[in-house]
Scaffold this motif. Structure first.
Motif, PDB file in Angstrom:
ATOM      1  N   GLY A 268       0.809  -1.220   0.000  1.00  0.00           N
ATOM      2  CA  GLY A 268       0.000   0.000   0.000  1.00  0.00           C
ATOM      3  C   GLY A 268       0.835   1.259   0.000  1.00  0.00           C
ATOM      4  N   ARG A 269       1.981   1.237   0.667  1.00  0.00           N
ATOM      5  CA  ARG A 269       2.866   2.397   0.659  1.00  0.00           C
ATOM      6  C   ARG A 269       3.343   2.721  -0.755  1.00  0.00           C
ATOM      7  N   LEU A 270       3.832   1.696  -1.462  1.00  0.00           N
ATOM      8  CA  LEU A 270       4.321   1.930  -2.821  1.00  0.00           C
ATOM      9  C   LEU A 270       3.187   2.325  -3.753  1.00  0.00           C
ATOM     10  N   THR A 271       2.084   1.581  -3.718  1.00  0.00           N
ATOM     11  CA  THR A 271       0.973   1.851  -4.624  1.00  0.00           C
ATOM     12  C   THR A 271       0.391   3.236  -4.383  1.00  0.00           C
ATOM     13  N   GLY A 272       0.201   3.593  -3.108  1.00  0.00           N
ATOM     14  CA  GLY A 272      -0.327   4.914  -2.799  1.00  0.00           C
ATOM     15  C   GLY A 272       0.605   6.031  -3.204  1.00  0.00           C
ATOM     16  N   SER A 273       1.922   5.855  -2.977  1.00  0.00           N
ATOM     17  CA  SER A 273       2.898   6.885  -3.354  1.00  0.00           C
ATOM     18  C   SER A 273       2.874   7.130  -4.854  1.00  0.00           C
ATOM     19  N   LEU A 274       2.889   6.051  -5.635  1.00  0.00           N
ATOM     20  CA  LEU A 274       2.886   6.206  -7.085  1.00  0.00           C
ATOM     21  C   LEU A 274       1.548   6.741  -7.595  1.00  0.00           C
ATOM     22  N   PHE A 275       0.448   6.394  -6.930  1.00  0.00           N
ATOM     23  CA  PHE A 275      -0.857   6.943  -7.313  1.00  0.00           C
ATOM     24  C   PHE A 275      -0.883   8.453  -7.095  1.00  0.00           C
ATOM     25  N   VAL A 276      -0.302   8.911  -5.978  1.00  0.00           N
ATOM     26  CA  VAL A 276      -0.236  10.342  -5.698  1.00  0.00           C
ATOM     27  C   VAL A 276       0.573  11.058  -6.775  1.00  0.00           C
ATOM     28  N   LEU A 277       1.747  10.518  -7.120  1.00  0.00           N
ATOM     29  CA  LEU A 277       2.598  11.144  -8.137  1.00  0.00           C
ATOM     30  C   LEU A 277       1.953  11.076  -9.520  1.00  0.00           C
ATOM     31  N   ALA A 278       1.280   9.951  -9.829  1.00  0.00           N
ATOM     32  CA  ALA A 278       0.644   9.803 -11.136  1.00  0.00           C
ATOM     33  C   ALA A 278      -0.502  10.782 -11.326  1.00  0.00           C
ATOM     34  N   ASN A 279      -1.069  11.274 -10.242  1.00  0.00           N
ATOM     35  CA  ASN A 279      -2.156  12.239 -10.327  1.00  0.00           C
ATOM     36  C   ASN A 279      -1.661  13.684 -10.250  1.00  0.00           C
ATOM     37  N   GLY A 280      -0.373  13.883 -10.500  1.00  0.00           N
ATOM     38  CA  GLY A 280       0.172  15.222 -10.614  1.00  0.00           C
ATOM     39  C   GLY A 280       0.396  15.959  -9.312  1.00  0.00           C
ATOM     40  N   GLN A 281       0.380  15.252  -8.192  1.00  0.00           N
ATOM     41  CA  GLN A 281       0.584  15.911  -6.909  1.00  0.00           C
ATOM     42  C   GLN A 281       2.076  16.161  -6.671  1.00  0.00           C
ATOM     43  N   PRO A 282       2.433  17.193  -5.893  1.00  0.00           N
ATOM     44  CA  PRO A 282       3.847  17.473  -5.621  1.00  0.00           C
ATOM     45  C   PRO A 282       4.471  16.392  -4.750  1.00  0.00           C
ATOM     46  N   GLU A 283       5.820  16.353  -4.750  1.00  0.00           N
ATOM     47  CA  GLU A 283       6.524  15.347  -3.973  1.00  0.00           C
ATOM     48  C   GLU A 283       6.273  15.493  -2.472  1.00  0.00           C
ATOM     49  N   ALA A 284       5.977  16.716  -2.033  1.00  0.00           N
ATOM     50  CA  ALA A 284       5.655  16.915  -0.617  1.00  0.00           C
ATOM     51  C   ALA A 284       4.422  16.120  -0.215  1.00  0.00           C
ATOM     52  N   MET A 285       3.511  15.883  -1.164  1.00  0.00           N
ATOM     53  CA  MET A 285       2.304  15.113  -0.871  1.00  0.00           C
ATOM     54  C   MET A 285       2.656  13.653  -0.563  1.00  0.00           C
ATOM     55  N   VAL A 286       3.729  13.143  -1.198  1.00  0.00           N
ATOM     56  CA  VAL A 286       4.179  11.789  -0.889  1.00  0.00           C
ATOM     57  C   VAL A 286       4.654  11.719   0.561  1.00  0.00           C
ATOM     58  N   GLY A 287       5.386  12.753   0.995  1.00  0.00           N
ATOM     59  CA  GLY A 287       5.814  12.795   2.387  1.00  0.00           C
ATOM     60  C   GLY A 287       4.645  12.798   3.344  1.00  0.00           C
ATOM     61  N   LEU A 288       3.595  13.584   3.012  1.00  0.00           N
ATOM     62  CA  LEU A 288       2.403  13.615   3.856  1.00  0.00           C
ATOM     63  C   LEU A 288       1.721  12.258   3.890  1.00  0.00           C
ATOM     64  N   PHE A 289       1.610  11.625   2.725  1.00  0.00           N
ATOM     65  CA  PHE A 289       0.985  10.299   2.647  1.00  0.00           C
ATOM     66  C   PHE A 289       1.736   9.293   3.520  1.00  0.00           C
ATOM     67  N   MET A 290       3.073   9.282   3.413  1.00  0.00           N
ATOM     68  CA  MET A 290       3.866   8.349   4.205  1.00  0.00           C
ATOM     69  C   MET A 290       3.721   8.628   5.701  1.00  0.00           C
ATOM     70  N   ALA A 291       3.665   9.896   6.067  1.00  0.00           N
ATOM     71  CA  ALA A 291       3.547  10.256   7.481  1.00  0.00           C
ATOM     72  C   ALA A 291       2.222   9.802   8.073  1.00  0.00           C
ATOM     73  N   MET A 292       1.165   9.775   7.268  1.00  0.00           N
ATOM     74  CA  MET A 292      -0.157   9.418   7.777  1.00  0.00           C
ATOM     75  C   MET A 292      -0.226   7.985   8.302  1.00  0.00           C
ATOM     76  N   PHE A 293       0.684   7.112   7.845  1.00  0.00           N
ATOM     77  CA  PHE A 293       0.700   5.741   8.359  1.00  0.00           C
ATOM     78  C   PHE A 293       1.009   5.704   9.851  1.00  0.00           C
ATOM     79  N   SER A 294       1.683   6.742  10.345  1.00  0.00           N
ATOM     80  CA  SER A 294       2.180   6.691  11.727  1.00  0.00           C
ATOM     81  C   SER A 294       1.561   7.727  12.648  1.00  0.00           C
ATOM     82  N   VAL A 295       0.638   8.545  12.159  1.00  0.00           N
ATOM     83  CA  VAL A 295       0.072   9.611  12.987  1.00  0.00           C
ATOM     84  C   VAL A 295      -0.677   9.044  14.192  1.00  0.00           C
ATOM     85  N   ILE A 296      -1.610   8.126  13.957  1.00  0.00           N
ATOM     86  CA  ILE A 296      -2.378   7.549  15.066  1.00  0.00           C
ATOM     87  C   ILE A 296      -1.510   6.649  15.947  1.00  0.00           C
ATOM     88  N   PRO A 297      -0.628   5.792  15.372  1.00  0.00           N
ATOM     89  CA  PRO A 297       0.233   4.984  16.240  1.00  0.00           C
ATOM     90  C   PRO A 297       1.084   5.796  17.210  1.00  0.00           C
TER      91      PRO A 297
END
Length: 408
Positions: free
Chosen positions: A26-55
């Protein structure tokens, strides 16, 4: 060899493998989906960070829950959240869903992981340090295998069948993990109370002081363990968040990027497969010292990895180094933690690790535009290097390898 494993360990390995496949893929698929939809690289950082916010906010409470209720009940709650997060993008494949996937999947797997790690530490009450380290090495093989299979399969499915199919495959695997939790965790060792037994209060005797989390940091050994764990986790997170961005910038396909992830995971698998052998030849601190030094060297070499083969080779080496960290840290924690607070000690480790998993990707997203990839990787090497001296101090304090009797 497998016959010598205690009951429940093979099931816990498979649960860890299948549950983590949904997360790693899910990390890889979500990261590439974000980039494929034209989002900035900072959005990938936000996506990755969300895995650990609640933990970050809940891991300590989860550890205490495991100590009170036992691992089986906690694992059932965790796998339910993993399934929910894995199936979300299959039903709604949108950018907002990516953030929900990251939060739900990260929260669920963290619950599952804390409970499973605590269980492994208590499967054999008479285990020597060498035996316990070997058991954690076996357990971590599931994590390594899933880290290889999840991104590799996801990358192939993205290139040939699209993002939704990749997410669907990962969701099916999470359902397998749920089946294993439902059928293979009955009878796991129950909660361990402080002192090994219940201690009721009678008469006018004052109840014992409620343990505080700060008590876990009272000894120098525990502080060293947590610092080394934080730096290793930070290095791991920086490497993981950097890979999709570097691969995307160099124009590699999802399959190539997934292969780099998989080779990294193969490295962790090889290191952990060697752990039962290593556990009788070096103690945990000696192994961690080498692991940290190799991680530093890889970070300094990564800016020159401008072709796929170099990136793959460094991914494999980095995986070998970082793969040694988790089994050794967990073994040290279960040896040094106060009686009856093993789950809490593992929970605090998860708090600190997930805190790094929030801060590092967000810092990457903010700094990558201004500093560039190379400067961030060099900074990562310095950061990980700060843990080499504490690991050296720990190795000096335990010169006798675990599993070997000191001379008379």
């Amino acid at each position: 060899m497998f016959r010598s494993l205690p009951p429940f360990l093979p099931a816990l390995i498979l649960i860890n493998l299948t549950g983590h496949m949904a997360l790693s893929g899910g990390r890889l698929t979500g990261s590439l989906f974000v980039l494929a939809n034209g989002q900035p690289e900072a959005m990938v950082g936000l996506f990755m960070a969300m895995f650990s916010v609640i933990p970050v906010m809940t891991s300590l409470a989860i550890g205490r829950w495991v100590d009170r209720a036992g691992a089986a009940r906690v694992m059932r709650a965790g796998i339910g959240l993993v399934m929910l997060g894995a199936w979300l993008p299959v039903v709604w494949l949108t950018l907002p869903t990516m953030l929900l996937l990251a939060m739900t999947l990260g929260f669920g797997f963290n619950i599952l992981s804390v409970a499973a790690q605590h269980s492994v530490g208590h499967l054999d009450p008479l285990a020597t340090p060498a035996r316990r380290l070997a058991l954690f090495g076996w357990f971590a093989l599931g994590h390594s295998a899933s880290s290889a299979l999840g991104p590799f399969i996801a990358g192939l499915l993205i290139d040939h069948l699209g993002f939704r199919t990749a997410f669907a495959a990962l969701a099916v695997v999470s359902s397998v993990a749920a089946f294993l939790v439902a059928t293979r965790t009955r009878g796991l060792p129950g909660p361990v109370l402080p002192g090994g037994e219940a201690q009721p209060t009678a008469g006018n005797v004052a109840p014992p002081r409620r343990p505080q989390v700060i008590d876990l940091l009272a000894s120098g050994e525990m502080r060293r363990i947590y610092w080394v764990n934080m730096m290793t986790a930070s290095g791991w997170d920086l490497f993981i968040v950097t890979l999709p961005v570097v691969g995307h910038r160099l124009g590699y396909s999802a399959s190539v990027i997934g292969t780099v992830f998989s080779l990294f995971a193969v490295g962790t698998f090889l290191a952990r497969a060697a752990m039962p052998w290593l556990s009788h030849r070096a103690n945990e601190w000696q192994i961690l010292r080498v692991s940290l030094a190799v991680m530093v060297m890889v970070f300094f070499a990564l800016p020159w990895a401008v072709v796929a083969v170099m990136l793959m080779a460094l991914g494999l080496v980095f995986g070998c180094a970082v793969g040694m960290s988790q089994p050794n840290v967990l073994s040290l924690l279960h040896t040094a933690a106060p009686a009856g607070r093993g789950g809490e000690a593992v929970g605090l480790r998860a708090v600190l690790s997930n805190g790094c998993s929030v801060v590092v990707p967000l810092a990457f997203g903010v700094a990558v535009g201004g500093l560039g990839i190379s400067a961030l990787l060099m900074a990562g090497g310095v950061m990980v290097g700060s843990a080499v001296w504490p690991a050296h101090r720990g190795a000096q304090a335990r010169r006798t390898p675990v599993g070997v009797d000191p001379p008379a």
